[in-house]
Design an enzyme around this catalytic site. Sequence first.
Site, short mmCIF file in Angstrom:
data_model
loop_
_atom_site.label_atom_id
_atom_site.label_comp_id
_atom_site.label_asym_id
_atom_site.label_seq_id
_atom_site.Cartn_x
_atom_site.Cartn_y
_atom_site.Cartn_z
N SER A 1 6.03 -5.13 2.62
CA SER A 1 5.58 -6.42 2.10
C SER A 1 6.68 -7.44 2.32
O SER A 1 7.87 -7.09 2.40
CB SER A 1 5.29 -6.32 0.60
OG SER A 1 5.08 -7.59 0.02
N TYR B 1 8.48 -5.13 -8.12
CA TYR B 1 7.84 -4.95 -6.82
C TYR B 1 8.83 -5.26 -5.70
O TYR B 1 8.87 -4.55 -4.69
CB TYR B 1 6.62 -5.88 -6.73
CG TYR B 1 5.73 -5.64 -5.54
CD1 TYR B 1 5.24 -4.37 -5.25
CD2 TYR B 1 5.36 -6.69 -4.70
CE1 TYR B 1 4.42 -4.16 -4.15
CE2 TYR B 1 4.54 -6.49 -3.60
CZ TYR B 1 4.07 -5.22 -3.33
OH TYR B 1 3.25 -5.00 -2.25
#
Length: 253
Positions: A138, A151
């Site tokens: 990501s 995250y």
Amino acid sequence: MTEGIQNKAAVVTGASTGIGEATVRALRTEGWTVYAVARRADRLEALAAETGAVALPADVTDDADVARLVDEVTRAGGIDTLINVAGGARGADKVAEARTEDWEWMFEVNVLGTMKLIRAFLPMLRACGEGTVLNLTSTAGLSAYEGGGGYNAAKFAQHALTGALRLEEAEHNLRVIEVAPGLVQTEEFALNRLGGNSDAAAKVYAGVEKPLTAADVADVVRYAVTAPHHVNLDQIVIRPVAQAANYKLIRKG
């Protein structure tokens, strides 16, 4: 173990929804043998019935499930490509309010799950002579942002794991690819991250013209793994035009 593979064959994790599901579809259109892996057996069976993929329900964080998965794939003929899509985010709290259980889950799925699949399949991928590992990370693993600490940390770790693997396995002719998407509108990602709050999840994409779709990312994954094996797309960052950076997102209306 994989020397007899006539057609390209891949394990795709996270295959019950979103980018994983779209990747299964994309590779099946190329004629690949695809082993679709996720925890939700019912969704996998439906996908298999529609696409011809092989449904293999498993939890990528569970050692026994991973061992069983390798055994089943080996008996079915083996793979030359491993695509790690399984992952996700939980919570959008600042570090000061971090929930330990959310961070533990994110590290377990994004980092340890990826490591366990790679570790388990490496002998097979080395043996085939032209193996590929593709990890879906990501842009959260490339640039930190407020409310993304957990995250960010998990995806930064997955990004680092990918880089180390590329260095370690080049001598085995193993191609290691990282695909790092930005804003992708999928069925479940934001909903799961925000505790099932559909209103909050909708706000993530509000006013954004043409966010990426799962199919957009899957098409990039397909291209990366079907390129000639000597072509290694080390890192591919993919964002919608409206997202110039993690902190710059154009919303209209």
